[in-house]
Design a protein around this motif. Sequence first.
Motif, PDB file in Angstrom:
ATOM      1  N   GLU A 193     -66.773 -55.739 -32.742  1.00  0.00           N
ATOM      2  CA  GLU A 193     -67.855 -54.847 -33.137  1.00  0.00           C
ATOM      3  C   GLU A 193     -68.125 -53.818 -32.039  1.00  0.00           C
ATOM      4  O   GLU A 193     -68.396 -52.640 -32.323  1.00  0.00           O
ATOM      5  CB  GLU A 193     -69.118 -55.669 -33.422  1.00  0.00           C
ATOM      6  N   ALA A 194     -68.019 -54.247 -30.766  1.00  0.00           N
ATOM      7  CA  ALA A 194     -68.177 -53.308 -29.659  1.00  0.00           C
ATOM      8  C   ALA A 194     -67.072 -52.257 -29.684  1.00  0.00           C
ATOM      9  O   ALA A 194     -67.315 -51.064 -29.424  1.00  0.00           O
ATOM     10  CB  ALA A 194     -68.170 -54.055 -28.324  1.00  0.00           C
ATOM     11  N   ASP A 195     -65.845 -52.684 -30.021  1.00  0.00           N
ATOM     12  CA  ASP A 195     -64.744 -51.726 -30.165  1.00  0.00           C
ATOM     13  C   ASP A 195     -65.040 -50.717 -31.274  1.00  0.00           C
ATOM     14  O   ASP A 195     -64.793 -49.519 -31.124  1.00  0.00           O
ATOM     15  CB  ASP A 195     -63.434 -52.468 -30.489  1.00  0.00           C
ATOM     16  N   VAL A 247     -68.705 -50.227 -23.045  1.00  0.00           N
ATOM     17  CA  VAL A 247     -67.576 -50.708 -22.227  1.00  0.00           C
ATOM     18  C   VAL A 247     -68.000 -51.945 -21.441  1.00  0.00           C
ATOM     19  O   VAL A 247     -67.266 -52.940 -21.361  1.00  0.00           O
ATOM     20  CB  VAL A 247     -67.093 -49.591 -21.275  1.00  0.00           C
ATOM     21  N   ARG A 248     -69.199 -51.885 -20.869  1.00  0.00           N
ATOM     22  CA  ARG A 248     -69.709 -53.046 -20.130  1.00  0.00           C
ATOM     23  C   ARG A 248     -69.928 -54.233 -21.066  1.00  0.00           C
ATOM     24  O   ARG A 248     -69.577 -55.382 -20.728  1.00  0.00           O
ATOM     25  CB  ARG A 248     -71.024 -52.678 -19.445  1.00  0.00           C
ATOM     26  N   ALA A 251     -66.630 -55.830 -21.993  1.00  0.00           N
ATOM     27  CA  ALA A 251     -66.079 -56.596 -20.874  1.00  0.00           C
ATOM     28  C   ALA A 251     -66.773 -57.949 -20.745  1.00  0.00           C
ATOM     29  O   ALA A 251     -66.137 -58.966 -20.440  1.00  0.00           O
ATOM     30  CB  ALA A 251     -66.221 -55.798 -19.582  1.00  0.00           C
ATOM     31  N   THR A 252     -68.076 -57.963 -20.983  1.00  0.00           N
ATOM     32  CA  THR A 252     -68.821 -59.225 -20.905  1.00  0.00           C
ATOM     33  C   THR A 252     -68.317 -60.222 -21.938  1.00  0.00           C
ATOM     34  O   THR A 252     -68.113 -61.413 -21.634  1.00  0.00           O
ATOM     35  CB  THR A 252     -70.321 -58.963 -21.122  1.00  0.00           C
ATOM     36  N   TYR A 253     -68.095 -59.757 -23.163  1.00  0.00           N
ATOM     37  CA  TYR A 253     -67.557 -60.654 -24.202  1.00  0.00           C
ATOM     38  C   TYR A 253     -66.141 -61.103 -23.856  1.00  0.00           C
ATOM     39  O   TYR A 253     -65.770 -62.264 -24.090  1.00  0.00           O
ATOM     40  CB  TYR A 253     -67.567 -59.955 -25.566  1.00  0.00           C
ATOM     41  N   GLU A 254     -65.350 -60.208 -23.315  1.00  0.00           N
ATOM     42  CA  GLU A 254     -63.984 -60.559 -22.938  1.00  0.00           C
ATOM     43  C   GLU A 254     -63.987 -61.635 -21.865  1.00  0.00           C
ATOM     44  O   GLU A 254     -63.186 -62.579 -21.911  1.00  0.00           O
ATOM     45  CB  GLU A 254     -63.256 -59.305 -22.440  1.00  0.00           C
TER      46      GLU A 254
END
Length: 477
Positions: A193-195, A247-248, A251-254
């Motif tokens: 969803e962030a993407d 983007v942040r 990265a947190t989910y990743e």
Amino acid sequence: MIKYVPTSRYPLSALAMAVALLAGCSVTPSYKVPETPQPAAYKETPSDADKAAAGWTAAAPADTLERGPWWQLFGDPVLNQLADSIEVNNQNVAAAIASYAQARSLVAEQRASLFPVVNLNGSATRSGGGGNTQTANQYRANIGATWEPDVWGKLRAGLGNANAGLQASAADLAAARLSAQGELATNYFALREADAEKALLEQTTEGYERVLQITQNRFDAGIAAKSDLLQAQTQLASARIDQITLVRTRATYEHAIAVLLGKAANDFTLAPAEWKITVPDVPTGLPSTLLQRRPDIAAAERRVAAANENIGIARSAYFPSLNLSGSFGYGAASTGGLFNANNNLWSLGVTAAQTLFDAGAIKARVAGAEAARDQTIANYRQTVLTAFADVENQLVATRALVQQQDLRKAASEAADQVEVQLLNRYRAGQVSYSDVVTAQQTALSARRALVQAQVNRQTTAIALIQSLGGGWHASAE
């Protein structure tokens, strides 16, 4: 303490018979699964019309949610690959597996207590003294056994307690797996969803850049005010800030996914990919099946059974404990004659012990065990009530999100049309630039809200599957 050593086989046979007759006794209360509310149906189940309107993906056969990889219902190959590695690499699951292994060892230890303990002993001594005292050697070798007959069911209660603990540990392991799998799927779709939002903002930013250029041209031509130019610049900067924030967030989910997979955050990268907005129609079944499909419910019920066995262990202290022992061996002054038939030694014995006065200590322990059982019963019933409420919460959320998504979609389409119309009117000099900015902000918010509604439906489906027990079933353990 009374010790009796029989002098012939007949008293020993009588004793063994008495022990055998008493061995069937048990002071452990009969166990019955505590009663809990069992509704006939879930109140918040979406109707068929709701499902048809929402465009749910048709569920696979109902047993897809039974003992199966439930995440495959979402049709995402990347998610399937990640979820398959949870069992191997997730450290919470590894800890639960180790706990289950400990419980199995405890069962084996308790089972061993039902059998005699056999020991082999050997010794050699040399003694002497001053004067005319002669030096003497003494050699001994014997095999002995001790056995505590389970007259009052204490040892069987201990084994039953350990078995119930093992079954609770198995359910805890299933719960750990389900939790890790659900968290992984939730984080994965949140990342996708962030993407999607990031791609949406990139398109929006390109549009803002074009509008800024138009405004710049109008300002240079003396048609637009300086405030219009500043507003366009602010609008573009705000969109770029939102991109950086996403983007942040991504990265947190990743990083969270990396931890779930048992990897260091710097060793894991999840490339952008197409987001499959699939929402499966989750078969809920009847509420009564929840008692077998939720591992936390099964674990709580097994802990009630374990606590019930503890009452039997505590009650057994009211009665005498028995211990049988026997040994056979040889003793001699030299190793050459050690195993001579004339040098054999044997003994048989029984020990009985009974507490006569303890100032109510046993009674207190029994009362404590009964209170502990009552506590586990209350915890079990609370777990069941919470589970039913959890399912109902996810069902009502599912139905509400279906309606919200439809409204979000309509709002987004309308906002897009308003944005286009006001931008055209601004170019024609019919409206102020502040109207355009307001329309653009409204349109962007509506687009992002629609994307968030879509991922919320997926994460709610995951939560519903978790609340139903995932692919676990009590009879499978």
